[in-house]
Design an enzyme around this catalytic site. Structure first.
Site, PDB file in Angstrom:
ATOM      1  N   GLY A 144       0.833  -1.198   0.000  1.00 12.20           N
ATOM      2  CA  GLY A 144       0.000   0.000   0.000  1.00 12.20           C
ATOM      3  C   GLY A 144       0.868   1.249   0.000  1.00 12.20           C
ATOM      4  O   GLY A 144       0.574   2.233  -0.680  1.00 12.20           O
ATOM      5  N   ASN A 158      -7.187   4.903   9.347  1.00 17.86           N
ATOM      6  CA  ASN A 158      -6.680   3.674   9.970  1.00 17.86           C
ATOM      7  C   ASN A 158      -6.694   3.720  11.497  1.00 17.86           C
ATOM      8  O   ASN A 158      -6.685   2.684  12.144  1.00 17.86           O
ATOM      9  CB  ASN A 158      -5.264   3.383   9.477  1.00 17.86           C
ATOM     10  N   GLN A 207      -7.516   0.783   4.156  1.00 15.16           N
ATOM     11  CA  GLN A 207      -8.362   0.263   5.249  1.00 15.16           C
ATOM     12  C   GLN A 207      -9.767  -0.109   4.772  1.00 15.16           C
ATOM     13  O   GLN A 207     -10.416  -0.962   5.363  1.00 15.16           O
ATOM     14  CB  GLN A 207      -8.481   1.297   6.374  1.00 15.16           C
ATOM     15  N   SER A 237      -4.012  -2.755  -0.295  1.00 13.35           N
ATOM     16  CA  SER A 237      -2.948  -3.659   0.145  1.00 13.35           C
ATOM     17  C   SER A 237      -3.557  -4.975   0.607  1.00 13.35           C
ATOM     18  O   SER A 237      -4.517  -4.982   1.378  1.00 13.35           O
ATOM     19  CB  SER A 237      -2.169  -2.996   1.283  1.00 13.35           C
ATOM     20  N   ALA A 238      -2.980  -6.096   0.144  1.00 10.87           N
ATOM     21  CA  ALA A 238      -3.578  -7.415   0.408  1.00 10.87           C
ATOM     22  C   ALA A 238      -3.580  -7.790   1.893  1.00 10.87           C
ATOM     23  O   ALA A 238      -4.517  -8.437   2.370  1.00 10.87           O
ATOM     24  CB  ALA A 238      -2.829  -8.481  -0.398  1.00 10.87           C
ATOM     25  N   HIS A 239      -2.538  -7.373   2.622  1.00 10.73           N
ATOM     26  CA  HIS A 239      -2.422  -7.882   3.994  1.00 10.73           C
ATOM     27  C   HIS A 239      -3.426  -7.263   4.963  1.00 10.73           C
ATOM     28  O   HIS A 239      -3.523  -7.676   6.115  1.00 10.73           O
ATOM     29  CB  HIS A 239      -0.983  -7.741   4.521  1.00 10.73           C
ATOM     30  N   THR A 262       9.859  -8.315 -12.065  1.00 12.41           N
ATOM     31  CA  THR A 262       9.151  -9.583 -12.286  1.00 12.41           C
ATOM     32  C   THR A 262       7.966  -9.696 -11.340  1.00 12.41           C
ATOM     33  O   THR A 262       8.087  -9.421 -10.146  1.00 12.41           O
ATOM     34  CB  THR A 262      10.120 -10.766 -12.095  1.00 12.41           C
ATOM     35  N   CYS A 291       2.473   2.150  12.809  1.00 17.72           N
ATOM     36  CA  CYS A 291       3.688   2.798  12.351  1.00 17.72           C
ATOM     37  C   CYS A 291       4.122   3.906  13.293  1.00 17.72           C
ATOM     38  O   CYS A 291       5.278   4.267  13.330  1.00 17.72           O
ATOM     39  CB  CYS A 291       3.475   3.370  10.965  1.00 17.72           C
TER      40      CYS A 291
HETATM   41  C1  PLP Z   1      -1.585  -0.142   6.277  1.00 13.13           C
HETATM   42  C2  PLP Z   1      -1.869   1.129   5.570  1.00 13.13           C
HETATM   43  C3  PLP Z   1      -1.016   1.601   4.563  1.00 13.13           C
HETATM   44  C4  PLP Z   1       0.275   0.927   4.220  1.00 13.13           C
HETATM   45  O1  PLP Z   1       0.077  -0.303   3.561  1.00 13.13           O
HETATM   46  P1  PLP Z   1       1.322  -1.328   3.498  1.00 13.13           P
HETATM   47  O2  PLP Z   1       0.861  -2.394   2.546  1.00 13.13           O
HETATM   48  O3  PLP Z   1       1.521  -1.834   4.883  1.00 13.13           O
HETATM   49  O4  PLP Z   1       2.494  -0.578   2.993  1.00 13.13           O
HETATM   50  C5  PLP Z   1      -1.361   2.767   3.915  1.00 13.13           C
HETATM   51  N1  PLP Z   1      -2.483   3.425   4.228  1.00 13.13           N
HETATM   52  C6  PLP Z   1      -3.335   3.005   5.170  1.00 13.13           C
HETATM   53  C7  PLP Z   1      -4.588   3.763   5.441  1.00 13.13           C
HETATM   54  C8  PLP Z   1      -3.053   1.840   5.887  1.00 13.13           C
HETATM   55  O5  PLP Z   1      -3.890   1.435   6.826  1.00 13.13           O
END
Ligand code: PLP
Length: 407
Positions: free
Chosen positions: A74, A154, A182, A202-204, A247, A335
């Site tokens: 992300g 977030n 989020q 972001s996938a996680h 890649t 963070c």
């Molecule tokens: C977690 C988060 C990100 C960062 O995503 P990553 O994949 O961990 O780099 C950016 N923006 C928001 C709002 C987030 O919650």
């Protein structure tokens, strides 16, 4: 996760992978190892998986599959959007509008841009964390090239009026980026209805693998009247149509697609279940523990986000004490929680620094159960009581907890 006693209530920081996603990723680690640019059939097969994944992920936000560009995170998607637009449009203007509550992955690129002559307006927010549409309109100048406003915060979970913001951006012909990391897979998003030009995910954060993200780029980065509207961050081989060389991480992306597929199927039911649990926590804590309050908007918030303020004590101490009871929570953004600075988000909604220090974020996930929440609500009050007894801010004051059933 839940068969061990540990209760994970920090799903806004990251989520555990869904076992169905792990299965999918493992399958592709074994079977889909080709380079998507190769001419041979192993490469072609990887290309097919990539195409299919792109389609699935695009469909969640009503986007065209060719407008999905995979990244490593992300953060990378946010940086790509911001620096990509800034780099391409120097002649057009040097002004950007964002908010004072963005994730560091957006906030810090803007602070960096300011060093190179970019002017950034950080819009204020109200006590709920919402921007005012009027402030946005007033901030627009003929030098404005980008509006960048997060979909949902977030830390406090507040959902911004994205459709209204998109309409303003369209009216003034300005590019609109939203950090939807989020919100993606948690609430409905339609890039066309909401006039979103750039969207980061972001996938996680939705039970997918870490290290996989994406940037949606409307019309592959070509805009009527503007021509090409963004540059890539990196230069290399031709992957991702030259916008993001290197890649392609096909197994990770296939896992991202699986996570999206599950979100599409389960979002509605899951969000209703989360809202019930979320509101139960908010109601129980604010009614049963003195001097507590909710941060963020009471209803216009992510289904899985609770952010509570506890007067006279430190959020860090609550998090550590809960951890000893086998419960994972957070003081806010993962963070920033390692620094001692109070959260910029909580200061922006008007909290005093000492209040901002006393916040606790509880974020629910797919694997959170009713029993987990009951356990959390059982363990929390004695922790708050003990910490307040020790608190130099309010020494000697006895705190009452009425032991009402919290069902
Ligand atoms: C977690 C988060 C990100 C960062 O995503 P990553 O994949 O961990 O780099 C950016 N923006 C928001 C709002 C987030 O919650």
């Amino acid at each position: 996760m839940n068969d061990s006693k540990y209760i994970y209530l920090d799903n806004a920081a990251t989520t555990p992978m869904d076992p169905r996603v792990i299965e999918e990723v493992n399958k592709h680690f074994k079977e889909t190892y080709g380079n998507t640019s190769s001419l041979h059939s192993v490469g072609q097969k990887a290309g097919q998986v990539l195409l299919k994944s792109r389609e699935i992920i695009a469909s969640l936000i009503n986007a065209h599959r060719d407008d999905i560009f995979f990244t490593s995170s992300g953060t990378e998607a946010d940086n790509m959007a911001i620096f990509g637009v800034v780099s391409r449009n120097k002649k057009r203007g040097n002004h950007i509008i964002t908010t004072s509550i963005e994730h560091h992955a957006v906030e810090n690129p803007y602070k960096e841009s300011e060093k190179t002559g970019i002017e950034v307006t950080f819009l204020p927010v109200d006590k709920y964390g919402l921007i005012e549409i009027k402030d946005l309109e007033n901030a627009i100048t003929d030098k404005t090239i980008l509006i960048s406003i997060m979909f949902a915060n977030n830390e406090i979970g507040t959902i911004e009026p994205i459709k209204e913001i998109g309409a303003i951006a369209k009216k003034h012909d300005i590019i609109f980026h939203t950090d939807a990391v989020q919100a993606f897979g948690k609430v409905p998003i339609d890039v066309n209805e909401m006039n979103i030009d750039l969207l980061s995910a972001s996938a996680h954060k939705l039970y997918g693998p870490k290290g996989v993200g994406m940037l949606y780029i409307r019309n592959k980065g070509v805009r009527e009247g503007w021509g090409k509207f963004m540059d890539p961050l990196m230069y290399g081989g031709g992957h991702e149509r030259d916008m993001r060389p290197s890649t392609v991480n096909v197994p990770g992306i296939a896992g991202f697609a699986k996570a999206v597929e599950l979100a599409k199927e389960e979002m509605e039911e899951e969000s209703l279940r989360h809202i019930k649990l979320r509101d139960k926590i908010i109601k129980w804590v604010t009614e049963n523990i003195e001097d507590t309050y909710l941060n963020g908007h009471p209803t216009q918030r992510l289904p899985n986000n609770v952010n509570l303020g506890f007067k006279y004590i430190e959020g860090e101490s609550i998090v550590l004490d809960l951890d000893m009871e086998g419960i994972a929570t957070s003081t806010g953004s993962a963070c920033s929680s390692k620094t001692l600075d109070p959260s910029h988000v909580l200061l922006a909604i008007g909290l005093k620094p000492e209040e901002a220090h006393g916040s606790l974020r509880v974020s629910l996930g797919r694997f959170t159960t009713d029993e987990d929440i009951d356990y959390f609500l059982e363990k929390l009050p004695p922790i708050i009581e003990r910490l307040r007894k020790m608190s130099p801010l309010k020494k000697g004051v006895k705190y009452m907890f009425n032991n009402k059933e919290h069902k």
